[in-house]
Design an enzyme around this catalytic site. Sequence first.
Site, mmCIF file in Angstrom:
data_model
loop_
_atom_site.group_PDB
_atom_site.id
_atom_site.type_symbol
_atom_site.label_atom_id
_atom_site.label_comp_id
_atom_site.label_asym_id
_atom_site.label_seq_id
_atom_site.Cartn_x
_atom_site.Cartn_y
_atom_site.Cartn_z
ATOM 1 N N ASN A 235 19.780 -7.110 28.881
ATOM 2 C CA ASN A 235 19.330 -7.448 27.530
ATOM 3 C C ASN A 235 20.460 -8.340 26.812
ATOM 4 O O ASN A 235 20.264 -8.320 25.791
ATOM 5 C CB ASN A 235 19.140 -6.221 26.785
ATOM 6 C CG ASN A 235 18.042 -5.296 27.257
ATOM 7 O OD1 ASN A 235 16.929 -5.799 27.853
ATOM 8 N ND2 ASN A 235 17.930 -3.754 26.955
ATOM 9 N N HIS B 35 8.992 2.219 20.577
ATOM 10 C CA HIS B 35 10.101 2.935 21.482
ATOM 11 C C HIS B 35 10.260 4.451 21.246
ATOM 12 O O HIS B 35 10.071 5.085 20.105
ATOM 13 C CB HIS B 35 11.473 2.450 20.956
ATOM 14 C CG HIS B 35 12.562 2.484 21.835
ATOM 15 N ND1 HIS B 35 13.396 3.494 21.506
ATOM 16 C CD2 HIS B 35 12.698 2.038 23.308
ATOM 17 C CE1 HIS B 35 14.556 3.425 22.418
ATOM 18 N NE2 HIS B 35 14.153 2.588 23.287
ATOM 19 N N GLU C 203 7.553 -2.104 16.380
ATOM 20 C CA GLU C 203 8.754 -3.019 17.102
ATOM 21 C C GLU C 203 8.321 -4.570 16.629
ATOM 22 O O GLU C 203 7.025 -4.997 16.517
ATOM 23 C CB GLU C 203 8.750 -2.829 18.527
ATOM 24 C CG GLU C 203 9.182 -1.375 18.998
ATOM 25 C CD GLU C 203 9.365 -1.419 20.458
ATOM 26 O OE1 GLU C 203 9.988 -2.339 21.039
ATOM 27 O OE2 GLU C 203 9.369 -0.326 20.900
ATOM 28 N N SER D 39 9.435 -3.872 23.475
ATOM 29 C CA SER D 39 10.539 -3.896 24.402
ATOM 30 C C SER D 39 9.831 -3.927 25.872
ATOM 31 O O SER D 39 10.666 -4.725 26.938
ATOM 32 C CB SER D 39 11.316 -2.601 24.524
ATOM 33 O OG SER D 39 10.463 -1.438 24.369
ATOM 34 N N ASP E 28 11.321 -2.104 13.863
ATOM 35 C CA ASP E 28 12.588 -2.137 14.902
ATOM 36 C C ASP E 28 12.764 -3.474 15.558
ATOM 37 O O ASP E 28 11.737 -3.875 16.382
ATOM 38 C CB ASP E 28 12.275 -1.050 15.816
ATOM 39 C CG ASP E 28 13.197 -0.899 16.989
ATOM 40 O OD1 ASP E 28 13.796 -1.886 17.289
ATOM 41 O OD2 ASP E 28 13.247 0.167 17.273
ATOM 42 N N HIS F 107 14.536 -6.174 20.009
ATOM 43 C CA HIS F 107 14.376 -7.189 20.874
ATOM 44 C C HIS F 107 14.269 -8.544 20.323
ATOM 45 O O HIS F 107 13.834 -9.616 21.111
ATOM 46 C CB HIS F 107 13.263 -6.869 22.181
ATOM 47 C CG HIS F 107 13.526 -5.736 22.775
ATOM 48 N ND1 HIS F 107 14.386 -5.470 23.810
ATOM 49 C CD2 HIS F 107 13.239 -4.313 22.387
ATOM 50 C CE1 HIS F 107 14.607 -4.273 24.344
ATOM 51 N NE2 HIS F 107 14.103 -3.692 23.490
ATOM 52 N N LYS G 62 21.888 -5.401 22.205
ATOM 53 C CA LYS G 62 21.323 -6.562 23.281
ATOM 54 C C LYS G 62 21.718 -7.796 23.033
ATOM 55 O O LYS G 62 22.828 -8.102 23.400
ATOM 56 C CB LYS G 62 19.560 -6.087 22.997
ATOM 57 C CG LYS G 62 19.316 -4.661 23.129
ATOM 58 C CD LYS G 62 17.936 -4.305 23.295
ATOM 59 C CE LYS G 62 17.615 -2.971 22.916
ATOM 60 N NZ LYS G 62 17.849 -2.213 24.136
HETATM 61 C C1 LIG Z 1 12.911 -0.951 20.563
HETATM 62 C C2 LIG Z 1 14.216 -0.296 20.694
HETATM 63 N N1 LIG Z 1 14.552 0.520 19.935
HETATM 64 C C3 LIG Z 1 15.730 1.086 19.968
HETATM 65 C C4 LIG Z 1 16.901 1.057 21.019
HETATM 66 C C5 LIG Z 1 17.740 1.909 21.036
HETATM 67 O O1 LIG Z 1 18.954 1.138 20.682
HETATM 68 P P1 LIG Z 1 20.392 1.668 21.472
HETATM 69 O O2 LIG Z 1 20.424 1.240 22.768
HETATM 70 O O3 LIG Z 1 21.287 1.036 20.484
HETATM 71 O O4 LIG Z 1 20.474 3.101 21.131
HETATM 72 C C6 LIG Z 1 16.151 0.444 22.001
HETATM 73 C C7 LIG Z 1 16.865 0.246 23.230
HETATM 74 O O5 LIG Z 1 17.247 0.864 23.974
HETATM 75 C C8 LIG Z 1 15.001 -0.489 21.998
HETATM 76 O O6 LIG Z 1 14.449 -1.157 22.930
#
Ligand SMILES: Cc1ncc(COP(=O)(O)O)c(C=O)c1O
Length: 400
Positions: free
Chosen positions: A53, A147, A189, A193, A218, A221, A254
Amino acid sequence: MAFEFTKRKLLAQKSLSRYRQRFCVQQAAVSSSQTHNAKIIVDGKTYINFSSNDYLGLNNHAQINKAMQEGIDKFGLCSSSSSLVTGYHYAHQALEEKICQWLNKPKCLLFSSGFAANVALFNALGQSPDQEKGTDGGHFFLDKLSHASMLDGAFSSKAKVKRFAHNNTAQLSQLLSKSDSINKLIASEGVFSMDGDKAKLSELAYLAKEHDAWLYLDDAHSIGVIGEQGQGSVGLLNDHKAGQANIVMATFGKAIATSGAFLACNENLHDYLINFARHYIYSTAISPALAWATIKSIELIQQEQWRRDKVVELSDLLMQLLDKSIEIIPSDSSIHAILIGDEQKALKISEQLKNNGIWLTAIRPPTVLVGSSRLRVTICTNHNHNDIRHLANCLNEALI
Ligand SMILES: Cc1ncc(COP(=O)(O)O)c(C=O)c1O
């Protein structure tokens, strides 16, 4: 024996081809130029990494590493306390201000991870119904493909949760019309993802306005990868007549290539979260040195448009070279999901690609829906044309 089910569940995972294992990346193979290349070394063998990522190729960037060292020298590596005790350092404040300017948001709060930020936000907003305090518990409306951390946060809160079919704003509109809550939150999102497609941002913003709901994005990505200065989805909504996202979350892990996460919002919510978000209050603040390094990373993201352009150029090249019979989810992000369906088949192709020096992890249920196992290709700035040609040739060979 206590917890005997743990053994049974692992066996079941194996029989379903859903068993997960870790692989230790011995080191990233660094090229001679300033930007490291996209290769990893596992068990002594070198692979082109198409599962990272690190979308903008910023991990291990000399200037970010230097800022990290500078941060250690100034503040130490550890914050040594939660933010509300003595863990809130100048580096955190400076990073928050940087993010607010970048995203044009009044306030911002840092978390140890995106997972923590998502759970904290939903838990803090989904309260027990209490007429005296003016809360009816709230209604959360989440895109079906949200997510795991959003789902965990929403379902562990006291709010009622509804999920709408992926990007189905007509269904969302119906659900909102039926809701009698005064505290409605739409959550999605920005770029999904596992599919790489975008949310219907302006439609979500219109619906939020129409139903007096808040919109939560969120942007894990999209941050860095989308927008003129890499502001992510929120940049696309700025100045949009439909309105803006009320709350934006993005991880630093990421495209920003450090670690931790932020939530950006208005002053009132910021104050509320400082007082009621348990993951903020009862957790050690992120490393101040990391915060310092993150400021440098954001500066590079703002200044270096070529990194985003390169992702687009290489993604276009991959689409041109892949055989047209291969089922791929349309995307204009770094993420390109090639649908395989069956878990075993996805694993087999992933193994086959390893023999060709390509690391491309098979994504299987429960991360994605049953029957939609896939190869999730991520195109990063530090791939080159030869990497993409090699990937396309190997995929064409394996899939047609
Ligand atoms: C859409 C999404 N939100 C939240 C997260 C969580 O973020 P982090 O890896 O900083 O815990 C991720 C990744 O793993 C993600 O893909």
